[in-house]
Design an enzyme around this catalytic site. Structure first.
Site, PDB file in Angstrom:
ATOM      1  N   GLU A  58      30.381   5.632   5.447  1.00 30.36           N
ATOM      2  CA  GLU A  58      30.315   4.181   5.605  1.00 30.36           C
ATOM      3  C   GLU A  58      30.128   3.560   4.218  1.00 30.36           C
ATOM      4  O   GLU A  58      29.656   2.441   4.075  1.00 30.36           O
ATOM      5  CB  GLU A  58      29.231   3.772   6.590  1.00 30.36           C
ATOM      6  CG  GLU A  58      27.894   4.416   6.370  1.00 30.36           C
ATOM      7  CD  GLU A  58      26.892   4.118   7.487  1.00 30.36           C
ATOM      8  OE1 GLU A  58      26.669   2.952   7.780  1.00 30.36           O
ATOM      9  OE2 GLU A  58      26.341   5.090   8.038  1.00 30.36           O
ATOM     10  N   HIS A  90      18.967  12.518  13.260  1.00 32.46           N
ATOM     11  CA  HIS A  90      19.408  11.638  12.169  1.00 32.46           C
ATOM     12  C   HIS A  90      18.139  10.987  11.616  1.00 32.46           C
ATOM     13  O   HIS A  90      17.354  10.407  12.377  1.00 32.46           O
ATOM     14  CB  HIS A  90      20.366  10.576  12.718  1.00 32.46           C
ATOM     15  CG  HIS A  90      20.570   9.430  11.769  1.00 32.46           C
ATOM     16  ND1 HIS A  90      20.993   9.621  10.475  1.00 32.46           N
ATOM     17  CD2 HIS A  90      20.359   8.086  11.902  1.00 32.46           C
ATOM     18  CE1 HIS A  90      21.046   8.455   9.860  1.00 32.46           C
ATOM     19  NE2 HIS A  90      20.675   7.505  10.700  1.00 32.46           N
ATOM     20  N   CYS A 131      26.464   5.985  10.835  1.00 31.12           N
ATOM     21  CA  CYS A 131      25.906   7.313  10.532  1.00 31.12           C
ATOM     22  C   CYS A 131      26.408   8.396  11.479  1.00 31.12           C
ATOM     23  O   CYS A 131      26.091   9.576  11.301  1.00 31.12           O
ATOM     24  CB  CYS A 131      24.383   7.271  10.568  1.00 31.12           C
ATOM     25  SG  CYS A 131      23.713   5.990   9.526  1.00 31.12           S
ATOM     26  N   ASP A 184       0.865  -1.174   0.000  1.00 32.24           N
ATOM     27  CA  ASP A 184       0.000   0.000   0.000  1.00 32.24           C
ATOM     28  C   ASP A 184       0.910   1.235   0.000  1.00 32.24           C
ATOM     29  O   ASP A 184       1.767   1.357   0.878  1.00 32.24           O
ATOM     30  CB  ASP A 184      -0.858  -0.050   1.281  1.00 32.24           C
ATOM     31  CG  ASP A 184      -1.777   1.163   1.407  1.00 32.24           C
ATOM     32  OD1 ASP A 184      -1.582   2.155   0.660  1.00 32.24           O
ATOM     33  OD2 ASP A 184      -2.673   1.118   2.274  1.00 32.24           O
ATOM     34  N   LYS A 207       9.072   9.550  15.579  1.00 35.51           N
ATOM     35  CA  LYS A 207       8.932   8.776  16.819  1.00 35.51           C
ATOM     36  C   LYS A 207       9.792   9.376  17.933  1.00 35.51           C
ATOM     37  O   LYS A 207       9.365   9.452  19.086  1.00 35.51           O
ATOM     38  CB  LYS A 207       9.353   7.315  16.585  1.00 35.51           C
ATOM     39  CG  LYS A 207       8.351   6.537  15.768  1.00 35.51           C
ATOM     40  CD  LYS A 207       8.787   5.090  15.596  1.00 35.51           C
ATOM     41  CE  LYS A 207       7.802   4.358  14.690  1.00 35.51           C
ATOM     42  NZ  LYS A 207       8.047   2.932  14.590  1.00 35.51           N
ATOM     43  N   ASN A 217      17.733   8.224   2.919  1.00 38.39           N
ATOM     44  CA  ASN A 217      18.789   8.141   3.935  1.00 38.39           C
ATOM     45  C   ASN A 217      20.143   8.430   3.291  1.00 38.39           C
ATOM     46  O   ASN A 217      20.495   7.820   2.283  1.00 38.39           O
ATOM     47  CB  ASN A 217      18.800   6.732   4.557  1.00 38.39           C
ATOM     48  CG  ASN A 217      19.644   6.680   5.836  1.00 38.39           C
ATOM     49  OD1 ASN A 217      20.263   7.659   6.238  1.00 38.39           O
ATOM     50  ND2 ASN A 217      19.663   5.523   6.469  1.00 38.39           N
ATOM     51  N   SER A 249      17.048  -2.003  15.384  1.00 38.17           N
ATOM     52  CA  SER A 249      17.761  -0.733  15.197  1.00 38.17           C
ATOM     53  C   SER A 249      16.874   0.454  15.574  1.00 38.17           C
ATOM     54  O   SER A 249      17.363   1.443  16.130  1.00 38.17           O
ATOM     55  CB  SER A 249      18.286  -0.592  13.762  1.00 38.17           C
ATOM     56  OG  SER A 249      17.228  -0.388  12.862  1.00 38.17           O
ATOM     57  N   THR A 293      14.121   2.643   2.470  1.00 36.02           N
ATOM     58  CA  THR A 293      14.902   3.596   3.281  1.00 36.02           C
ATOM     59  C   THR A 293      16.299   3.810   2.690  1.00 36.02           C
ATOM     60  O   THR A 293      17.237   4.109   3.410  1.00 36.02           O
ATOM     61  CB  THR A 293      15.003   3.143   4.754  1.00 36.02           C
ATOM     62  OG1 THR A 293      15.751   1.921   4.833  1.00 36.02           O
ATOM     63  CG2 THR A 293      13.653   2.916   5.370  1.00 36.02           C
ATOM     64  N   SER A 349      24.661   3.329  13.920  1.00 39.81           N
ATOM     65  CA  SER A 349      24.447   1.949  14.351  1.00 39.81           C
ATOM     66  C   SER A 349      25.754   1.330  14.805  1.00 39.81           C
ATOM     67  O   SER A 349      26.838   1.739  14.417  1.00 39.81           O
ATOM     68  CB  SER A 349      23.868   1.127  13.197  1.00 39.81           C
ATOM     69  OG  SER A 349      22.554   1.540  12.949  1.00 39.81           O
TER      70      SER A 349
HETATM   71  N1  CAA Z   1      -0.683   3.125   5.922  1.00 38.06           N
HETATM   72  C1  CAA Z   1       0.002   3.800   6.868  1.00 38.06           C
HETATM   73  N2  CAA Z   1       0.958   3.229   7.649  1.00 38.06           N
HETATM   74  C2  CAA Z   1       1.257   1.942   7.420  1.00 38.06           C
HETATM   75  C3  CAA Z   1       0.588   1.166   6.443  1.00 38.06           C
HETATM   76  C4  CAA Z   1      -0.423   1.821   5.671  1.00 38.06           C
HETATM   77  N3  CAA Z   1      -1.101   1.180   4.717  1.00 38.06           N
HETATM   78  N4  CAA Z   1       1.125  -0.066   6.459  1.00 38.06           N
HETATM   79  C5  CAA Z   1       2.069  -0.096   7.426  1.00 38.06           C
HETATM   80  N5  CAA Z   1       2.149   1.105   7.999  1.00 38.06           N
HETATM   81  C6  CAA Z   1       3.085   1.548   9.069  1.00 38.06           C
HETATM   82  C7  CAA Z   1       3.264   0.533  10.168  1.00 38.06           C
HETATM   83  O1  CAA Z   1       2.210   0.587  11.100  1.00 38.06           O
HETATM   84  C8  CAA Z   1       4.581   0.990  10.747  1.00 38.06           C
HETATM   85  O2  CAA Z   1       4.371   2.120  11.555  1.00 38.06           O
HETATM   86  P1  CAA Z   1       5.032   2.209  13.018  1.00 38.06           P
HETATM   87  O3  CAA Z   1       6.508   2.094  12.803  1.00 38.06           O
HETATM   88  O4  CAA Z   1       4.606   3.540  13.504  1.00 38.06           O
HETATM   89  O5  CAA Z   1       4.497   1.070  13.792  1.00 38.06           O
HETATM   90  C9  CAA Z   1       5.351   1.477   9.512  1.00 38.06           C
HETATM   91  O6  CAA Z   1       4.366   1.660   8.487  1.00 38.06           O
HETATM   92  C10 CAA Z   1       6.396   0.513   9.020  1.00 38.06           C
HETATM   93  O7  CAA Z   1       5.808  -0.732   8.879  1.00 38.06           O
HETATM   94  P2  CAA Z   1       6.585  -2.050   9.236  1.00 38.06           P
HETATM   95  O8  CAA Z   1       7.214  -1.923  10.580  1.00 38.06           O
HETATM   96  O9  CAA Z   1       5.689  -3.196   8.981  1.00 38.06           O
HETATM   97  O10 CAA Z   1       7.728  -1.972   8.108  1.00 38.06           O
HETATM   98  P3  CAA Z   1       8.838  -2.986   7.726  1.00 38.06           P
HETATM   99  O11 CAA Z   1       8.699  -4.288   8.419  1.00 38.06           O
HETATM  100  O12 CAA Z   1       8.821  -2.980   6.253  1.00 38.06           O
HETATM  101  O13 CAA Z   1      10.213  -2.317   8.271  1.00 38.06           O
HETATM  102  C11 CAA Z   1      11.968  -0.780   8.659  1.00 38.06           C
HETATM  103  C12 CAA Z   1      10.477  -0.943   8.320  1.00 38.06           C
HETATM  104  C13 CAA Z   1      12.328  -1.559   9.906  1.00 38.06           C
HETATM  105  C14 CAA Z   1      12.250   0.695   8.910  1.00 38.06           C
HETATM  106  C15 CAA Z   1      12.803  -1.273   7.430  1.00 38.06           C
HETATM  107  O14 CAA Z   1      12.550  -0.444   6.345  1.00 38.06           O
HETATM  108  C16 CAA Z   1      14.305  -1.270   7.682  1.00 38.06           C
HETATM  109  O15 CAA Z   1      14.850  -2.246   8.164  1.00 38.06           O
HETATM  110  N6  CAA Z   1      15.022  -0.139   7.314  1.00 38.06           N
HETATM  111  C17 CAA Z   1      16.462  -0.041   7.481  1.00 38.06           C
HETATM  112  C18 CAA Z   1      16.897   0.110   8.926  1.00 38.06           C
HETATM  113  C19 CAA Z   1      16.746   1.473   9.484  1.00 38.06           C
HETATM  114  O16 CAA Z   1      16.695   2.448   8.780  1.00 38.06           O
HETATM  115  N7  CAA Z   1      16.716   1.570  10.819  1.00 38.06           N
HETATM  116  C20 CAA Z   1      16.634   2.847  11.500  1.00 38.06           C
HETATM  117  C21 CAA Z   1      17.475   2.964  12.730  1.00 38.06           C
HETATM  118  S1  CAA Z   1      19.174   2.542  12.397  1.00 38.06           S
HETATM  119  C22 CAA Z   1      19.914   3.956  11.902  1.00 38.06           C
HETATM  120  O17 CAA Z   1      19.423   5.012  12.115  1.00 38.06           O
HETATM  121  C23 CAA Z   1      21.217   3.848  11.174  1.00 38.06           C
HETATM  122  C24 CAA Z   1      20.908   3.984   9.759  1.00 38.06           C
HETATM  123  O18 CAA Z   1      20.875   5.058   9.212  1.00 38.06           O
HETATM  124  C25 CAA Z   1      20.606   2.750   9.027  1.00 38.06           C
END
Ligand code: CAA
Length: 387
Positions: free
Chosen positions: A79, A233, A111, A29, A242, A275, A201, A152, A307
């Site tokens: 990185e 960040h 980062c 979606d 958040k 990112n 993370s 991301t 990280s």
């Molecule tokens: N409409 C609106 N919202 C929706 C939706 C819809 N139809 N469907 C899902 N969502 C929302 C979910 O409710 C969720 O919201 P919350 O986080 O508020 O609960 C959000 O969309 C994401 O959904 P999921 O958690 O199901 O998503 P995912 O399993 O695909 O994973 C992620 C998301 C973990 C960020 C993944 O993209 C990821 O691993 N990204 C890379 C890691 C990352 O960036 N981590 C951040 C911290 S680490 C860091 O900062 C260092 C760095 O730069 C990497």
């Protein structure tokens, strides 16, 4: 003496993917990407853009407005390193035509790298107030086609001049740092894409934010209401949202509205670029300065997260006339002029960029004139050219 950010430049490559297209291609979606993750576009680097070329291009945004002879330090945080030994900053130094006496090297802690460079530069300028320092964060966030982290990704660089009597942001004394040896995100030598435990993370990021923000306020005897804005960040904008919700917990309506409004301004660039790892926090800062309406003297909190993991909270105060050092129109034009890729074009560009070109093959850039690019290797030595 005040030391801080005197100049700031942003570069992002000339191609992007629209998140609605990506969502359709991945049977998701679109609102999951647009609202749930909080991204609307992501920049894509082709084979001709890397940490070096993007770092040069970001610095070129202001290099003609500084005294190059005064630059005594050049530090590049990344990185997305291009060599296991030689610093990416040496290639940048040559392109910028800095003097040979400059001290230059690369730093790494995911980062956090650009914040590490800022802190080193701040201390350097305090000891050598007649000299300046260029600090650069430059990265390509790669998780891979059709992975959970794909939405991301992004690519770009931020470069800043750190100087005594700065024209943009004076860095305040003190900081709150926190580190733990954990495995939330990493990239082994043999891999071009990151490995990540995404949910973990995000938890650690928020935990480190709480720890460093609360500790900083305690150290400096500050209330949350003292901050006119907090920048984060932003691996994706929902992450910062958040953290910002945590910041305003238990605050009155006025403080909450203030920090929410400034957060909205600070996420605009990230929402379209994606990112850019080391440089993401400083792209949030630039976005706040371009899209917010802050008065001189405003107190800005900065939360850096790398990280592995390392977090740090510190602050700066806006300098009178900072607006003159920011060029929102040019930055918007850079984003608006990117070419939108179809998903299959993006996958081709992405997968090609995962491989090094064969030695001796000369790469050409399709970016605009004046853009620096990676032109391939000759005798396994990386070549950088300007279009
Ligand atoms: N409409 C609106 N919202 C929706 C939706 C819809 N139809 N469907 C899902 N969502 C929302 C979910 O409710 C969720 O919201 P919350 O986080 O508020 O609960 C959000 O969309 C994401 O959904 P999921 O958690 O199901 O998503 P995912 O399993 O695909 O994973 C992620 C998301 C973990 C960020 C993944 O993209 C990821 O691993 N990204 C890379 C890691 C990352 O960036 N981590 C951040 C911290 S680490 C860091 O900062 C260092 C760095 O730069 C990497």
């Amino acid at each position: 003496m005040q030391v801080g950010i005197d100049k700031i430049g942003l570069f992002t490559p000339n191609k992007y993917v629209d998140m609605v297209d990506l969502a359709h291609a991945r049977n998701q979606d679109p609102n999951k990407f647009l609202i749930g993750i909080g991204q609307s576009e992501m920049s894509v680097a082709d084979q001709t853009q890397d940490a070096v070329s993007m770092g040069i291009n970001a610095t070129m945004k202001y290099i003609d407005r500084i005294d190059k002879d005064k630059v005594g330090l050049l530090v590049l945080g990344t990185e997305s390193g291009i060599d296991q030994s030689k610093s990416a900053s040496l290639f940048v130094k040559t392109a910028l035509k800095l003097k040979p006496e400059v001290r230059t090297f690369e730093v790494k802690e995911a980062c956090f790298g650009l914040t590490a460079a800022v802190m080193i530069a701040r201390d350097f300028v305090r000891v050598h107030p007649d000299q300046t320092a260029i600090v650069i964060g430059s990265d390509i966030a790669r998780y891979g086609v059709n992975t959970g982290g794909e939405v991301t990704q992004g690519a770009g660089s931020v470069s800043m001049l750190i100087k005594a009597d700065p024209k943009i942001l004076a860095l305040n004394d003190g900081h709150s740092a926190y580190s733990e040896d954990i495995n939330d995100f990493w990239r082994p030598n043999a891999s071009r894409v990151a490995m990540v435990d995404g949910k973990y993370s995000t938890q650690v990021y928020l935990d480190f934010f709480k720890k460093t923000f609360n500790d900083y306020k305690k150290q400096k005897n500050l209330e949350t209401s003292a901050f006119d804005a907090i920048v984060y960040h932003l691996p994706f904008t929902k992450m910062g949202l958040k953290a910002n919700r945590i910041a305003v917990e238990d605050q009155d309506q006025a403080v909450t509205e203030n920090l929410e409004t400034s957060f909205e301004a600070s996420k605009q660039l990230s929402r379209r670029v994606g990112n850019i790892y080391t440089a993401s926090l400083y792209m949030s800062l630039l976005s706040l300065l371009e899209n917010g309406n802050l008065a001189a003297g405003s107190l800005i909190g900065l939360f850096s997260y790398g990280s592995g993991a390392m977090g740090e909270f510190y602050s700066g105060s806006l300098v009178e006339g900072y607006e003159k050092e920011i060029d929102q129109i040019k930055d918007q034009a850079m984003l608006d002029h990117r070419k939108k890729l179809t998903i299959s074009e993006y996958e081709d560009v992405f997968n090609t960029a995962l491989e090094d070109p064969e030695d001796g093959v000369v790469l050409e850039s399709d970016d605009k004139e004046g853009t620096w690019y990676f032109a391939g290797t000759q005798g396994h030595v990386r070549q950088y050219k300007v279009k």
